[in-house]
Design an enzyme around this catalytic site. Structure first.
Site, PDB file in Angstrom:
ATOM      1  N   GLY A   1      -7.672 -12.790   2.579  1.00  0.00           N
ATOM      2  CA  GLY A   1      -7.592 -13.229   3.988  1.00  0.00           C
ATOM      3  C   GLY A   1      -6.762 -12.342   4.513  1.00  0.00           C
ATOM      4  O   GLY A   1      -5.201 -12.154   4.377  1.00  0.00           O
TER       5      GLY A   1
ATOM      6  N   ASN B   1      -2.886 -12.039   3.901  1.00  0.00           N
ATOM      7  CA  ASN B   1      -2.244 -10.985   3.077  1.00  0.00           C
ATOM      8  C   ASN B   1      -0.946 -10.310   3.563  1.00  0.00           C
ATOM      9  O   ASN B   1      -0.040  -9.943   2.804  1.00  0.00           O
ATOM     10  CB  ASN B   1      -3.219  -9.805   2.637  1.00  0.00           C
TER      11      ASN B   1
ATOM     12  N   ARG C   1     -18.793 -18.602   4.338  1.00  0.00           N
ATOM     13  CA  ARG C   1     -17.617 -18.739   5.282  1.00  0.00           C
ATOM     14  C   ARG C   1     -17.937 -19.614   6.746  1.00  0.00           C
ATOM     15  O   ARG C   1     -17.576 -19.913   7.228  1.00  0.00           O
ATOM     16  CB  ARG C   1     -16.654 -17.887   5.470  1.00  0.00           C
TER      17      ARG C   1
ATOM     18  N   GLY D   1      -6.626   6.768   5.778  1.00  0.00           N
ATOM     19  CA  GLY D   1      -7.052   7.072   4.374  1.00  0.00           C
ATOM     20  C   GLY D   1      -6.030   8.129   3.566  1.00  0.00           C
ATOM     21  O   GLY D   1      -4.836   8.093   3.652  1.00  0.00           O
TER      22      GLY D   1
ATOM     23  N   ASP E   1      -4.325  -4.282   4.885  1.00  0.00           N
ATOM     24  CA  ASP E   1      -3.176  -5.242   5.217  1.00  0.00           C
ATOM     25  C   ASP E   1      -1.759  -4.815   4.333  1.00  0.00           C
ATOM     26  O   ASP E   1      -0.721  -5.261   4.863  1.00  0.00           O
ATOM     27  CB  ASP E   1      -3.554  -6.561   4.414  1.00  0.00           C
TER      28      ASP E   1
ATOM     29  N   ASN F   1       2.506   3.255   4.206  1.00  0.00           N
ATOM     30  CA  ASN F   1       1.454   4.147   3.193  1.00  0.00           C
ATOM     31  C   ASN F   1       1.682   3.869   2.041  1.00  0.00           C
ATOM     32  O   ASN F   1       0.725   3.553   0.978  1.00  0.00           O
ATOM     33  CB  ASN F   1       1.576   5.603   3.771  1.00  0.00           C
TER      34      ASN F   1
HETATM   35  O1  KDG Z   1      -8.324  -7.215   4.355  1.00  0.00           O
HETATM   36  C1  KDG Z   1      -8.997  -7.394   3.407  1.00  0.00           C
HETATM   37  C2  KDG Z   1     -10.074  -8.525   3.733  1.00  0.00           C
HETATM   38  O2  KDG Z   1     -10.983  -7.885   3.872  1.00  0.00           O
HETATM   39  C3  KDG Z   1     -10.161  -9.665   2.743  1.00  0.00           C
HETATM   40  O3  KDG Z   1      -8.800 -10.196   2.326  1.00  0.00           O
HETATM   41  C4  KDG Z   1     -10.921 -10.541   3.134  1.00  0.00           C
HETATM   42  O4  KDG Z   1      -9.994 -11.031   5.351  1.00  0.00           O
HETATM   43  C5  KDG Z   1     -11.095 -10.769   4.556  1.00  0.00           C
HETATM   44  C6  KDG Z   1     -12.084 -10.787   5.310  1.00  0.00           C
HETATM   45  O5  KDG Z   1     -12.454 -11.637   6.331  1.00  0.00           O
HETATM   46  O6  KDG Z   1     -12.953  -9.936   5.284  1.00  0.00           O
END
Ligand code: KDG
Length: 315
Positions: free
Chosen positions: A34, A38, A106, A227, A258, A282
């Site tokens: 999430g 995170n 979800r 990136g 994150d 980074n």
């Molecule tokens: O940022 C990483 C997220 O993609 C992962 O933790 C899941 O939050 C998430 C999502 O909703 O995709």
């Protein structure tokens, strides 16, 4: 007293232990996933005091997520366990060829029932940053309203608002995403898009021009993640770039953004310059990519210092 508050959904992420389509996989490893949580975990590991606002199902996975966050030192006093709606679940498929796929279960999750009533104005007192992302407005109209209400409360408490667009086109279409996120971004202070997200939001493929187009919507600072090219920050009268860390092997790129946000915010909380904050972003983003889960690779402050002594990074 908290220094950062984030808001968003955290799910249980079941990661396939072998490569191949999910239909042929027999075993999965349990992780949490999430974006905004995170970031909170990353900040706690770096020595800050984060809190996280959300709803989880009052079920085994909800307890697992809440206890995991608590164990990481994230304040969960404003996490509601919802008896009516479940904790969201995601699966991560591993393929030897092509990108890893994340599959969500979800819709109708507890977090999609987030509403402004879940917000306590007192929770923002003394907080320096409020962090959230573009996933929430995609979950439901009440989650969207909650983001807007939380931004207002954070501003009233004197906090800066940081926003990761986190474009997830599995949750909504590109036009709706662009229109809604531009509206949210107009109310934020710091925006942290990836280069592709910055292009989707502005139509500009050049990251610097895209950053300026986002700044024109309202935020004073835009930080674009590039990136392998590192990152760049655009603020009034300032453009700063920081190179990426070279990684021998990327195990899993999911979660890098994150990690970057946690590192960048940690630098800003320490009063560091934009250049130093980008470099820490980074470094933490690269660490997140060195393992398969989203959060397992996020370094502690001691680990950052060890990495600094072996690599050319900030401080
Ligand atoms: O940022 C990483 C997220 O993609 C992962 O933790 C899941 O939050 C998430 C999502 O909703 O995709």
């Amino acid at each position: 007293m908290l220094d950062v508050v984030s808001l968003g959904e955290m799910m249980v992420m079941l990661v396939a232990t072998e490569a191949g389509p999910l239909r042929s996989i027999e075993t999965f490893r349990k992780h949490v996933a999430g974006s905004e949580a995170n970031v909170a975990i990353g900040l706690a590991r770096l020595g800050h005091r984060p809190g996280w606002i959300s709803r989880l199902g009052d079920d085994e996975f909800g307890l697992y997520v809440r206890n995991f966050l608590r164990g990481e030192g994230v304040d969960v006093a404003r996490v509601t366990l919802d008896p009516l709606h479940p904790t969201g679940i995601a699966f991560k498929e591993r393929r030897e060829l092509g990108a890893r796929r994340v599959i969500y279960y979800r819709r109708g999750s507890a977090a999609s029932f987030l509403s402004p009533a879940d917000l306590d104005p007192g929770y923002f007192e003394g907080v320096r940053y409020f962090h959230t992302s573009g996933i929430n407005p995609a979950l439901s109209s009440t989650a969207h309203e909650t983001v807007l209400a939380a931004i207002d409360l954070a501003h009233r408490a004197g906090a800066l608002v940081t926003f990761d667009p986190n474009v997830r086109l599995r949750l909504w279409d590109a036009d709706t995403c662009r229109q809604v996120l531009r509206g949210v971004i107009a109310r934020c202070d710091v925006v942290l898009p990836g280069a592709d997200e910055a292009e989707l939001l502005t139509g500009e493929s050049d990251p610097l021009r895209a950053a300026e187009a986002i700044r024109a919507l309202g935020p004073g600072l835009v930080v674009v993640k590039l990136g392998a090219e590192g990152s760049l920050a655009a603020a009034e009268g300032q453009i700063v770039r920081a190179p990426a860390l070279r990684l021998d092997r990327i195990v899993d790129p999911v979660g890098a953004g994150d990690g970057f946000a946690a590192g960048f915010l940690s630098g800003q909380l320490r009063g560091w310059s934009l250049a130093e904050s980008l470099r820490l972003g980074n470094l933490v983003g690269a660490s997140a990519m060195s393992v398969s889960g989203d959060v397992e690779g996020l370094p502690t402050w001691t680990e950052v210092q060890e990495l600094e002594s072996t690599r050319d990074v900030a401080r």
